[in-house]
Design a protein around this motif. Sequence first.
Motif, mmCIF file in Angstrom:
data_model
loop_
_atom_site.group_PDB
_atom_site.id
_atom_site.type_symbol
_atom_site.label_atom_id
_atom_site.label_comp_id
_atom_site.label_asym_id
_atom_site.label_seq_id
_atom_site.Cartn_x
_atom_site.Cartn_y
_atom_site.Cartn_z
ATOM 1 N N ALA A 36 -22.029 117.649 23.336
ATOM 2 C CA ALA A 36 -21.508 116.280 23.367
ATOM 3 C C ALA A 36 -21.692 115.653 24.748
ATOM 4 O O ALA A 36 -22.026 114.464 24.866
ATOM 5 C CB ALA A 36 -20.036 116.268 22.966
ATOM 6 N N LEU A 37 -21.496 116.445 25.794
ATOM 7 C CA LEU A 37 -21.693 115.928 27.154
ATOM 8 C C LEU A 37 -23.178 115.654 27.424
ATOM 9 O O LEU A 37 -23.522 114.679 28.095
ATOM 10 C CB LEU A 37 -21.114 116.897 28.181
ATOM 11 C CG LEU A 37 -19.581 116.984 28.177
ATOM 12 C CD1 LEU A 37 -19.101 118.168 29.006
ATOM 13 C CD2 LEU A 37 -18.955 115.680 28.668
ATOM 14 N N GLU B 17 -31.864 113.276 23.446
ATOM 15 C CA GLU B 17 -30.895 112.829 22.439
ATOM 16 C C GLU B 17 -31.022 113.638 21.147
ATOM 17 O O GLU B 17 -30.027 114.120 20.614
ATOM 18 C CB GLU B 17 -31.054 111.340 22.143
ATOM 19 C CG GLU B 17 -30.038 110.853 21.115
ATOM 20 C CD GLU B 17 -30.140 109.376 20.792
ATOM 21 O OE1 GLU B 17 -29.444 108.944 19.846
ATOM 22 O OE2 GLU B 17 -30.906 108.646 21.452
ATOM 23 N N ILE B 18 -32.234 113.797 20.655
ATOM 24 C CA ILE B 18 -32.432 114.585 19.431
ATOM 25 C C ILE B 18 -31.991 116.028 19.666
ATOM 26 O O ILE B 18 -31.317 116.632 18.826
ATOM 27 C CB ILE B 18 -33.909 114.522 18.965
ATOM 28 C CG1 ILE B 18 -34.254 113.105 18.497
ATOM 29 C CG2 ILE B 18 -34.162 115.523 17.834
ATOM 30 C CD1 ILE B 18 -35.732 112.906 18.186
ATOM 31 N N PHE B 19 -32.374 116.581 20.807
ATOM 32 C CA PHE B 19 -31.972 117.946 21.155
ATOM 33 C C PHE B 19 -30.446 118.084 21.146
ATOM 34 O O PHE B 19 -29.901 119.011 20.551
ATOM 35 C CB PHE B 19 -32.540 118.307 22.534
ATOM 36 C CG PHE B 19 -32.022 119.598 23.093
ATOM 37 C CD1 PHE B 19 -32.536 120.815 22.671
ATOM 38 C CD2 PHE B 19 -31.010 119.606 24.049
ATOM 39 C CE1 PHE B 19 -32.059 122.015 23.184
ATOM 40 C CE2 PHE B 19 -30.524 120.790 24.576
ATOM 41 C CZ PHE B 19 -31.055 122.002 24.133
ATOM 42 N N ALA B 20 -29.747 117.171 21.809
ATOM 43 C CA ALA B 20 -28.288 117.249 21.903
ATOM 44 C C ALA B 20 -27.630 117.099 20.530
ATOM 45 O O ALA B 20 -26.648 117.786 20.232
ATOM 46 C CB ALA B 20 -27.771 116.182 22.865
ATOM 47 N N ARG B 21 -28.158 116.227 19.704
ATOM 48 C CA ARG B 21 -27.602 116.068 18.346
ATOM 49 C C ARG B 21 -27.787 117.358 17.532
ATOM 50 O O ARG B 21 -26.887 117.782 16.822
ATOM 51 C CB ARG B 21 -28.236 114.879 17.635
ATOM 52 C CG ARG B 21 -27.769 113.549 18.203
ATOM 53 C CD ARG B 21 -28.313 112.360 17.418
ATOM 54 N NE ARG B 21 -27.964 111.112 18.068
ATOM 55 C CZ ARG B 21 -26.764 110.527 18.017
ATOM 56 N NH1 ARG B 21 -25.800 111.092 17.329
ATOM 57 N NH2 ARG B 21 -26.539 109.397 18.647
ATOM 58 N N ARG B 22 -28.949 117.971 17.647
ATOM 59 C CA ARG B 22 -29.178 119.254 16.960
ATOM 60 C C ARG B 22 -28.245 120.331 17.502
ATOM 61 O O ARG B 22 -27.716 121.149 16.747
ATOM 62 C CB ARG B 22 -30.641 119.705 17.125
ATOM 63 C CG ARG B 22 -31.653 118.893 16.373
ATOM 64 C CD ARG B 22 -32.257 119.541 15.131
ATOM 65 N NE ARG B 22 -32.516 120.940 15.148
ATOM 66 C CZ ARG B 22 -33.685 121.514 15.421
ATOM 67 N NH1 ARG B 22 -34.735 120.796 15.750
ATOM 68 N NH2 ARG B 22 -33.820 122.823 15.349
ATOM 69 N N ALA B 23 -28.037 120.333 18.821
ATOM 70 C CA ALA B 23 -27.131 121.317 19.427
ATOM 71 C C ALA B 23 -25.703 121.110 18.925
ATOM 72 O O ALA B 23 -24.988 122.085 18.684
ATOM 73 C CB ALA B 23 -27.195 121.225 20.950
ATOM 74 N N MET B 24 -25.281 119.868 18.735
ATOM 75 C CA MET B 24 -23.946 119.585 18.181
ATOM 76 C C MET B 24 -23.827 120.185 16.780
ATOM 77 O O MET B 24 -22.845 120.852 16.454
ATOM 78 C CB MET B 24 -23.689 118.075 18.099
ATOM 79 C CG MET B 24 -23.406 117.383 19.403
ATOM 80 S SD MET B 24 -21.794 117.747 20.096
ATOM 81 C CE MET B 24 -20.701 117.161 18.843
ATOM 82 N N GLU B 25 -24.815 119.922 15.956
ATOM 83 C CA GLU B 25 -24.788 120.441 14.579
ATOM 84 C C GLU B 25 -24.745 121.967 14.565
ATOM 85 O O GLU B 25 -23.960 122.569 13.823
ATOM 86 C CB GLU B 25 -26.022 119.954 13.815
ATOM 87 C CG GLU B 25 -26.047 118.474 13.542
ATOM 88 C CD GLU B 25 -27.392 117.994 13.009
ATOM 89 O OE1 GLU B 25 -28.252 118.834 12.644
ATOM 90 O OE2 GLU B 25 -27.587 116.763 12.977
ATOM 91 N N THR C 27 -17.946 111.483 19.695
ATOM 92 C CA THR C 27 -18.707 112.597 19.121
ATOM 93 C C THR C 27 -17.887 113.862 18.929
ATOM 94 O O THR C 27 -18.246 114.704 18.118
ATOM 95 C CB THR C 27 -19.947 112.937 19.970
ATOM 96 O OG1 THR C 27 -19.536 113.220 21.304
ATOM 97 C CG2 THR C 27 -20.940 111.797 19.971
ATOM 98 N N LEU C 28 -16.787 114.015 19.682
ATOM 99 C CA LEU C 28 -15.946 115.205 19.540
ATOM 100 C C LEU C 28 -14.632 114.843 18.872
ATOM 101 O O LEU C 28 -13.988 113.878 19.251
ATOM 102 C CB LEU C 28 -15.634 115.829 20.904
ATOM 103 C CG LEU C 28 -16.702 116.659 21.564
ATOM 104 C CD1 LEU C 28 -16.198 117.177 22.913
ATOM 105 C CD2 LEU C 28 -17.133 117.824 20.699
ATOM 106 N N ASP C 29 -14.236 115.643 17.936
ATOM 107 C CA ASP C 29 -12.949 115.498 17.276
ATOM 108 C C ASP C 29 -11.959 116.439 17.969
ATOM 109 O O ASP C 29 -12.352 117.523 18.395
ATOM 110 C CB ASP C 29 -13.103 115.887 15.800
ATOM 111 C CG ASP C 29 -11.858 115.635 15.006
ATOM 112 O OD1 ASP C 29 -10.970 116.514 15.025
ATOM 113 O OD2 ASP C 29 -11.760 114.574 14.357
#
Length: 193
Positions: A105-106, A71-79, A119-121
């Motif tokens: 996001a996936l 989860e933390i990894f994916a949030r950082r990847a989104m940013e 999470t995606l606009d």
Amino acid sequence: MPIAMEGWSANMTADTKTRHVVLSGCSGGGKSTLLAELSRRGFATVPEPGRRIVAQEMDGVGAALPWVNMEIFARRAMELARTDRQQVATVEGWVFFDRGSVDAALALEHACGASVAITLDPSERYHDVVFLTPPWPEIYRQNTERRHSYAQAIDEYTRLRAGYLMLGYDIVVLPKTDVAARADFIVARLGCA
């Protein structure tokens, strides 16, 4: 916890979205090698957010490694994917991304159930055609930065393919051939020679 998108679409235009092309698909399927070939041919490219995060985390605390906390990894990847898009928003011509915000996001949805719809606009859309590297056992390799098994890589590919289709992207699976032929295939498909 929603991902902040403050100021996200300020620099993004319809033209940007039609020029930003994602290379996604199976881990270890040759995306990074293909991105390097496209760069060698003069196209603007953006490296995979996840690989950069893993390299950073392996030199530090390691809390955002995907095998420690997805989860933390994916949030950082989104940013990072959003920052990447902002940084290349004014680049003329085609820009190729090794993964992007949709992949992140996936991954986040898979890790904690956070809906891609939240999470995606819609302003984060890339070019309608997404090129996927298929599972390719002959070239797949685990290493210190890619610790998941080939079976897990196939599961990821299946989720990504389904996710991109659900979001209305046109999926083009890349042929299992040498990198030059793959790059030729993409250039021909997009008409961006």
